[in-house]
Design an enzyme around this catalytic site. Sequence first.
Site, mmCIF file in Angstrom:
data_model
loop_
_atom_site.group_PDB
_atom_site.id
_atom_site.type_symbol
_atom_site.label_atom_id
_atom_site.label_comp_id
_atom_site.label_asym_id
_atom_site.label_seq_id
_atom_site.Cartn_x
_atom_site.Cartn_y
_atom_site.Cartn_z
ATOM 1 N N HIS A 85 4.730 0.001 0.278
ATOM 2 C CA HIS A 85 5.518 -0.759 1.212
ATOM 3 C C HIS A 85 4.579 -1.815 1.926
ATOM 4 O O HIS A 85 3.257 -1.825 1.758
ATOM 5 C CB HIS A 85 6.122 -0.130 2.156
ATOM 6 C CG HIS A 85 5.159 0.999 3.100
ATOM 7 N ND1 HIS A 85 4.550 1.948 2.410
ATOM 8 C CD2 HIS A 85 4.701 0.761 4.290
ATOM 9 C CE1 HIS A 85 3.809 2.440 3.538
ATOM 10 N NE2 HIS A 85 3.793 1.609 4.654
ATOM 11 N N ASP A 99 0.460 4.734 1.948
ATOM 12 C CA ASP A 99 -0.237 5.311 3.269
ATOM 13 C C ASP A 99 -1.439 6.043 2.825
ATOM 14 O O ASP A 99 -1.182 7.071 2.376
ATOM 15 C CB ASP A 99 0.776 6.137 4.315
ATOM 16 C CG ASP A 99 1.616 4.980 4.926
ATOM 17 O OD1 ASP A 99 1.323 3.615 5.199
ATOM 18 O OD2 ASP A 99 2.743 5.383 5.066
ATOM 19 N N HIS A 139 0.716 -1.152 0.069
ATOM 20 C CA HIS A 139 -0.031 -0.119 -0.139
ATOM 21 C C HIS A 139 0.864 1.199 0.066
ATOM 22 O O HIS A 139 2.066 1.206 0.318
ATOM 23 C CB HIS A 139 -0.884 0.183 1.278
ATOM 24 C CG HIS A 139 0.027 0.181 2.389
ATOM 25 N ND1 HIS A 139 0.644 -0.829 3.102
ATOM 26 C CD2 HIS A 139 0.034 1.062 3.338
ATOM 27 C CE1 HIS A 139 1.093 -0.556 4.237
ATOM 28 N NE2 HIS A 139 0.641 0.916 4.433
ATOM 29 N N ARG A 146 5.680 6.407 14.168
ATOM 30 C CA ARG A 146 5.592 6.971 12.841
ATOM 31 C C ARG A 146 5.093 8.306 12.694
ATOM 32 O O ARG A 146 3.970 8.616 13.459
ATOM 33 C CB ARG A 146 4.639 6.040 11.755
ATOM 34 C CG ARG A 146 4.951 6.332 10.419
ATOM 35 C CD ARG A 146 4.029 5.589 9.607
ATOM 36 N NE ARG A 146 2.880 6.084 9.335
ATOM 37 C CZ ARG A 146 1.936 5.564 8.547
ATOM 38 N NH1 ARG A 146 1.935 4.292 8.142
ATOM 39 N NH2 ARG A 146 0.764 6.486 8.167
HETATM 40 C C1 SIN Z 1 3.423 0.779 8.059
HETATM 41 O O1 SIN Z 1 3.422 2.023 8.272
HETATM 42 O O2 SIN Z 1 2.521 0.470 7.027
HETATM 43 C C2 SIN Z 1 4.146 -0.177 8.968
HETATM 44 C C3 SIN Z 1 5.479 -0.252 8.062
HETATM 45 C C4 SIN Z 1 6.324 -1.194 9.242
HETATM 46 O O3 SIN Z 1 5.843 -1.474 10.168
HETATM 47 O O4 SIN Z 1 7.193 -1.560 8.833
#
Ligand code: SIN
Length: 274
Positions: A250, A103, A101, A265
Amino acid sequence: MTYETIEVRPLTPTVGAEIHGVNLAEPMGNHQFTEVHDALMRHEVIFFRDQEMTLDQHKDFGRRFGELHIHPFRPGPEGHPEILRIHTDANSTQIAGEAWHSDVSCDPEPPLGSILHLHTVPEEGGDTLFASMSAAYDALSEPMKAFLGGLTAIHDGTRNYRDRSRRDGREDTKVYPRAEHPVIRTHPVTGKKVIFVNPVFTMRLKDMPRDESDAILEFLYRHNAKSQFQARFRWRANSVAFWDNRSVQHLAMWDYYPNVRSGNRVTIQGDRPF
Ligand code: SIN
C-alpha cells in the site's frame, strides 16, 4: 462466494471490497468472523464505513485475527503499546507510508495484516492505494516466475526508520529488525504465490552482485506498481481499512497539506514467510 451475515461490494475485480452489515465496535460472532475473514482472503484488503471505535474495541477486533504487534519504531500511547498513531497536520514533515510497502517486512515474522481507523480526514485527498501482489505475480511470464522463485531478499528497517527520525530532526542510532525472506512467498491461507519485495524495506537480493540485484528489484518495483493491480480507497471519517500484508502493498497519498488526517492502526502479528 455467497455470504449470509455481510454484504461484500468489490472495488475492482482484482483487489479490495467494501464490507457492509458489520459493527466493529461489538464482539463479532463466529459465523460473521469467518465471513469477514473469507472476504479478506478473497479481496486482500477490505473496507468498512461509519465505524466508531474506542482504542480497546479496535484492539479487540484485531485480536480476533491474532496477537497484536508492537511497532519497533513508534510504540503506541500510554496503556496502548499496540496502537500506531497515524496523524498528519500542518506541522508534519512526513507521513507514514508514502512509498509502496508491506508493513514492517523487515521483521523475521512480518505482520499478517493491519487495521487502520481514521476518525479525521481531509475534505479532499488522502486516499490510500493498494496493489495486489498475487495479481502482480500471476502477470509475470513463466520463465520469470521460475527465476524469481529461487531468490532471497534481505529486508532491513534501519535505513527507513533512521531516515524518518532524521527528517523529524532527531538523531537515531537504534538498530531495527533485519530479515531474509523469499522474493516470492506463498500465502499461508490461500496458497497463492505473492511478490514480497518493496522499496522501503528490501535492501538487496542475497548472493548477487549489487548491479544485478538493483536491476531486478527496479524491474519488480515498476511491475508491482502497475495500475491494473491496484484499488484506490477514498476515506470518509470513521472508515476502516483492513489489509493483508502478506498479499498487498500500500501507499498513502500526501496531497492534502496542510489539512489534518488522523486515526489509529493496529497491526496483527504474522509468521515467517515461506
Ligand atoms: C500506513 O499504515 O502505511 C499508512 C496508511 C495510510 O495512512 O493510509
